[in-house]
Design a protein around this motif. Structure first.
Motif, PDB file in Angstrom:
ATOM      1  N   GLU B  63       0.968  -1.271   0.005  1.00 52.46           N
ATOM      2  CA  GLU B  63      -0.025  -0.061  -0.073  1.00 52.46           C
ATOM      3  C   GLU B  63       0.915   1.466  -0.085  1.00 52.46           C
ATOM      4  O   GLU B  63       0.482   2.241  -0.581  1.00 52.46           O
ATOM      5  N   TYR B  64       2.035   1.125   0.497  1.00 54.70           N
ATOM      6  CA  TYR B  64       2.936   2.356   0.292  1.00 54.70           C
ATOM      7  C   TYR B  64       4.086   2.371  -0.757  1.00 54.70           C
ATOM      8  O   TYR B  64       5.034   2.996  -0.998  1.00 54.70           O
ATOM      9  N   GLY B  65       3.887   1.513  -1.768  1.00 52.05           N
ATOM     10  CA  GLY B  65       4.734   1.189  -2.835  1.00 52.05           C
ATOM     11  C   GLY B  65       5.895   0.331  -2.685  1.00 52.05           C
ATOM     12  O   GLY B  65       6.760   0.388  -3.469  1.00 52.05           O
ATOM     13  N   GLY B  66       5.386  -0.604  -1.631  1.00 56.27           N
ATOM     14  CA  GLY B  66       6.552  -1.437  -1.324  1.00 56.27           C
ATOM     15  C   GLY B  66       6.209  -2.669  -2.226  1.00 56.27           C
ATOM     16  O   GLY B  66       5.323  -2.779  -3.070  1.00 56.27           O
ATOM     17  N   THR B  67       7.119  -3.929  -2.151  1.00 59.34           N
ATOM     18  CA  THR B  67       7.001  -5.073  -3.088  1.00 59.34           C
ATOM     19  C   THR B  67       6.006  -5.949  -2.628  1.00 59.34           C
ATOM     20  O   THR B  67       5.565  -6.699  -3.337  1.00 59.34           O
ATOM     21  N   GLY B  68       6.009  -5.956  -1.303  1.00 58.09           N
ATOM     22  CA  GLY B  68       5.211  -7.006  -0.692  1.00 58.09           C
ATOM     23  C   GLY B  68       5.920  -8.453  -0.487  1.00 58.09           C
ATOM     24  O   GLY B  68       5.283  -9.462  -0.602  1.00 58.09           O
ATOM     25  N   TRP B  69       7.221  -8.215  -0.991  1.00 55.99           N
ATOM     26  CA  TRP B  69       8.127  -9.737  -1.130  1.00 55.99           C
ATOM     27  C   TRP B  69       8.188 -10.523   0.255  1.00 55.99           C
ATOM     28  O   TRP B  69       8.223  -9.987   1.229  1.00 55.99           O
ATOM     29  N   SER B  70       8.171 -11.736   0.073  1.00 60.22           N
ATOM     30  CA  SER B  70       8.272 -12.468   1.370  1.00 60.22           C
ATOM     31  C   SER B  70      10.146 -12.452   1.486  1.00 60.22           C
ATOM     32  O   SER B  70      10.877 -11.722   0.801  1.00 60.22           O
ATOM     33  N   VAL B  71      10.500 -12.662   2.938  1.00 61.73           N
ATOM     34  CA  VAL B  71      11.759 -12.411   3.293  1.00 61.73           C
ATOM     35  C   VAL B  71      12.874 -13.396   2.235  1.00 61.73           C
ATOM     36  O   VAL B  71      13.958 -13.004   2.017  1.00 61.73           O
ATOM     37  N   VAL B  72      12.072 -14.423   2.040  1.00 64.15           N
ATOM     38  CA  VAL B  72      13.125 -15.496   1.038  1.00 64.15           C
ATOM     39  C   VAL B  72      13.105 -14.829  -0.367  1.00 64.15           C
ATOM     40  O   VAL B  72      14.405 -14.720  -0.738  1.00 64.15           O
ATOM     41  N   GLN B  73      12.039 -13.981  -0.789  1.00 63.77           N
ATOM     42  CA  GLN B  73      12.275 -13.256  -2.053  1.00 63.77           C
ATOM     43  C   GLN B  73      13.205 -12.417  -1.938  1.00 63.77           C
ATOM     44  O   GLN B  73      13.966 -11.785  -2.744  1.00 63.77           O
ATOM     45  N   ARG B  74      13.246 -11.484  -0.784  1.00 62.55           N
ATOM     46  CA  ARG B  74      14.173 -10.234  -0.537  1.00 62.55           C
ATOM     47  C   ARG B  74      15.472 -11.196  -0.734  1.00 62.55           C
ATOM     48  O   ARG B  74      16.546 -10.344  -1.141  1.00 62.55           O
ATOM     49  N   ALA B  75      15.965 -11.966  -0.018  1.00 62.01           N
ATOM     50  CA  ALA B  75      17.203 -12.603   0.074  1.00 62.01           C
ATOM     51  C   ALA B  75      17.497 -12.863  -1.516  1.00 62.01           C
ATOM     52  O   ALA B  75      18.734 -12.635  -1.788  1.00 62.01           O
ATOM     53  N   ILE B  76      16.746 -13.402  -2.174  1.00 63.46           N
ATOM     54  CA  ILE B  76      17.127 -13.887  -3.632  1.00 63.46           C
ATOM     55  C   ILE B  76      17.327 -12.597  -4.315  1.00 63.46           C
ATOM     56  O   ILE B  76      18.300 -12.569  -4.934  1.00 63.46           O
TER      57      ILE B  76
END
Lengths: 363, 398
Positions: B63-76
């Protein structure tokens, strides 16, 4: 990605932990560890009833496990109680026989009913020197094997010997004529022996493999994983004992854990043990999912890590315990000894660092 | 126990790789690969490219323009971006202030400030450390005294990274001098062009001025620029520090740096053979490589635990210490690999488009500056000694 053990495997670990805690507490372990036969027959029988040996082997040879992570959890638990039961021989000899196409003895090994020992290490430096000469009825073995773990307790020895220019493997009854076993206690508990083979006659069927290099490599791979996991279990306990001591031991009117010099040391120990756990996880994973030099490289990385970290943990644990850490009476000292001695088995940290480099060029 | 990623995660990794192949300018990747100096425009370019794709604020809610990624996606993502030699995302707005505003700011602050972080209109910097408040951050003295609907700020901040590029600064200021150290601190947002602010660069030992001193003399700041409640700033500061420590292990960038070291050791010759064939150097490299492989798994264990809802405790300190030790070991070996050619100091050669005659092998001149610059890793974000204090507090509890 999931770093939790499966439910079955966790149950196996819990069962084994409860059994060893009840049947092999530190005093009982020490009573059994130094005098012949170098382990506790009652505990061994109990492990057999629990089917622990079977957990180390796949269904194809009568087991119910055999993956890298099965080996990891079993040996971690053995390490947590400094067990001296001869399961490393079970694993290594069993794996060699599996690789060599199986033998009747394998069934007993997987069932946990036979104690076996791998007699591979030579008494003198310079490679495999034990010899096997073929004749019409079978083979004649001559040589000297050194620091063979649990040879006194074993009914069968798996002996490596040069036969017709190749490293062959022979199953030799421990009571065969010409086999002499001179046993002794090890500093970290458990017993080993010098095994002399003087004109030992065995039948043709005793030869498990005329070229046993691949079978030995399989035994070694499993052994490296097992020893690394065993050290990890022992390091977890040594670290916890040390943390507990920092909380309770008082000097200068305060628990010694208040002192930053010790706080930083224990923080380093904690960190390095977690790095070592990652190394063992990597090794267990490679055991299942990689082959050849790529697998062996990860195993060497783990054994190197365990050797280096083990020395750190053992030395720091003794140091932070102070004088009491030097005593035979304190269980911690036995953990420190076992962790340290594991670096001496199947190649130490330097050997495995060199092997890691060498395998990087072929992998 | 399963060390493999799910097919969905592998597909995501492929998507990230393909994005990096298409959108990461070769010019920027080259500069990162060769340890050349990145300009403000370089950093803004990469910021814009990521924002255009919607991949800039990987840990903000959608809602604030973030990706909403999971922690695993972020790590990837972090892993792949580092391996592709992408510049680092400038963290002060995206990774530090953003999460604090999302958790503690007013809706008004979120609406006005967050979009300006994303589109790059605002470049934030961090006003935390002071000459007398380093590891002991709570001893900070910069004061903010209420005067009607303004605070009057006086004092000095230091080690303000890339403050020379910033138009805004978030500061920890003392609003209650009588309270206990941690209890009189507030979190204040300040425009850098407010009268009374002076920025002076600090030249570091590698000859570069990436950090600054910031002086405040009777600086008037509207009370509406306070984040959260007055005197509760320490809570927000600690929350921010946990974000500062995300991806602190830096596994991806250490892998990239190690690969460069490996190829360097394969090409540089010493005593008539490649340096990689020197047994002692090979062993030193192997030790670091093994530690790094262990670290990669330790990092994923922490990521997996966080994905399962666990809160990282001693683990984030552990990752910080080991991650920075490994990275420093790699930069030390890289420096040593160049032998005598690490010594010549030719800063202009680190700038894009340098046409002078090179001294020694390619990139030789960058090795020592990079090594010296990276000594900061074990000092900032809570020195490695402070991290050991934190670990010990958590496990020994004394």
């Amino acid at each position: 990605m999931d770093f939790r053990h499966s439910e079955d495997r966790q149950m196996l670990a819990d069962t084994l932990r409860r059994f060893l805690a009840a049947e092999s507490p530190p005093e009982a372990r020490n009573r059994a560890a130094y005098d012949a036969p170098g382990h506790n027959a009652k505990v061994w029988a109990g492990l057999g009833e629990l089917g622990i040996a079977g957990a180390l082997f796949p269904e194809s040879v009568g087991g119910f496990g055999g993956s890298g992570f099965d080996i990891m959890v079993v040996f971690e638990e053995l390490g947590r109680t400094l067990s001296v039961e001869p399961l490393l021989g079970t694993l290594m000899v069993g794996r060699a026989l599996m690789a060599a196409g199986g033998r009747p003895a394998l069934e007993q090994i997987v069932a946990g009913s036979a104690i076996v020992a791998l007699a591979h290490q030579e008494a003198e430096d310079g490679g495999l020197a034990t010899t096997a000469i073929r004749d019409a009825e079978g083979w004649t073995l001559n040589g000297a094997k050194a620091v063979v773990a649990q040879a006194e307790a074993a009914s069968l020895l798996l002996v490596s010997a040069v036969a017709e220019g190749r490293p062959a493997l022979f199953l030799v009854p421990a009571d065969a004529a010409g086999v002499s076993i001179r046993g002794y206690a090890n500093i970290d508990g458990g017993r080993s022996a010098q095994v002399q083979l003087d004109g030992v006659r065995v039948g043709a069927d005793a030869c498990v493999a005329t070229d046993g290099a691949a079978a030995l490599a399989e035994a070694e791979a499993a052994g490296l994983l097992a020893l690394s996991a065993e050290a990890l279990g022992a390091m977890d306990v040594a670290r916890d004992m040390t943390i507990d001591y920092l909380r309770t031991r008082r000097q200068f009117g305060v628990p010694i854990g208040k002192f930053q010099a010790l706080q930083h040391r224990i923080a380093t120990v904690l960190m390095e043990v977690e790095q070592a756990r990652s190394a063992v996880i990597n090794a267990a994973d490679a055991f299942d999912h990689k082959q050849g030099p790529a697998r062996d490289r990860v195993l060497s990385a783990a054994k190197y890590t365990i050797g280096a970290t083990g020395q750190l943990v053992a030395e720091e644990a003794i140091q932070m315990h102070g004088g009491i850490g030097m005593t035979w009476e304190l269980p911690l000292s036995h953990y420190a000894k076992r962790i340290t001695m594991i670096d001496h088995l199947l190649g130490d940290q330097d050997r495995h660092l060199q092997r890691y480099v060498a395998l990087g060029k072929v992998a | 126990m399963d060390l493999r990623f799910t097919p969905e995660e592998e597909a995501f990794r492929e998507e990230v790789r393909s994005f990096l192949r298409d959108k990461l300018p070769a010019r920027l990747a080259d500069k990162v690969r060769h340890d050349q100096r990145l300009t403000k425009a370089d950093l803004e370019e990469w910021h814009r490219i990521l924002n255009d794709r919607g991949w800039l604020a990987s840990h903000w809610p959608v809602e604030y323009g973030g990706t909403g990624w999971s922690v695993v996606q972020r790590a990837i993502f972090e892993d792949e971006a580092a391996k592709a030699h992408a510049p680092r995302i400038v963290p002060f707005g995206v990774s530090m202030l953003g999460p604090v505003l999302i958790k503690y700011g007013t809706e008004e602050q979120r609406k006005t400030i967050l979009p300006r972080i994303l589109d790059g209109r605002d470049w934030w910097c961090q006003g935390y450390s002071e000459p007398g408040a380093g590891s002991d951050l709570a001893s900070l003295k910069t004061s903010a005294v209420r005067d009607g609907d303004h605070y009057i700020v006086n004092g000095q901040k230091t080690w303000t990274t890339l403050g020379q590029f910033a138009n805004r600064i978030f500061c920890l200021v003392r609003t209650d001098p009588a309270a206990k150290a941690q209890e009189g601190i507030s979190f204040l947002l300040i425009d850098m062009d407010t009268p009374g602010i002076e920025v002076r660069p600090i030249m570091l030992l590698d000859g570069e001025a990436e950090v600054n001193e910031v002086f405040f003399t009777d600086v008037r700041v509207p009370v509406s620029n306070l984040v959260g409640e007055e005197n509760k700033g320490w809570t927000y500061a600690k929350y921010l520090l946990t974000y500062e420590r995300t991806n602190i292990a830096g596994v991806g960038s250490s892998i990239a740096a190690f690969e460069r070291l490996q190829s360097l050791a394969g090409s540089i010759r010493r005593d008539g053979r490649p340096l990689a064939d020197d047994p002692l150097f090979a062993a030193r490299m192997a030790r670091v490589e093994i530690e790094l492989a262990n670290m990669a798994t330790t990092n994923m264990r922490v990521v997996a635990a966080a994905a399962g809802g666990g809160a990282p405790g001693a683990e984030s300190s552990m990752l910080k210490i080991k991650g920075t030790e490994i990275r420093q070991a790699i930069t030390a070996l890289t420096r040593r690999a160049y032998g005598p050619y690490a010594q010549p100091f030719i800063p202009e050669a680190l700038e894009e488009g340098y046409n002078g005659e090179p001294v020694g092998p390619e990139d030789a001149g960058a090795a020592a500056p990079a090594y010296f610059n990276n000594r900061k890793l074990s000092i900032f974000g809570g020195s490695n000694e402070v991290q050991r204090n934190i670990i010990s507090k958590m496990i020994v509890g004394l």
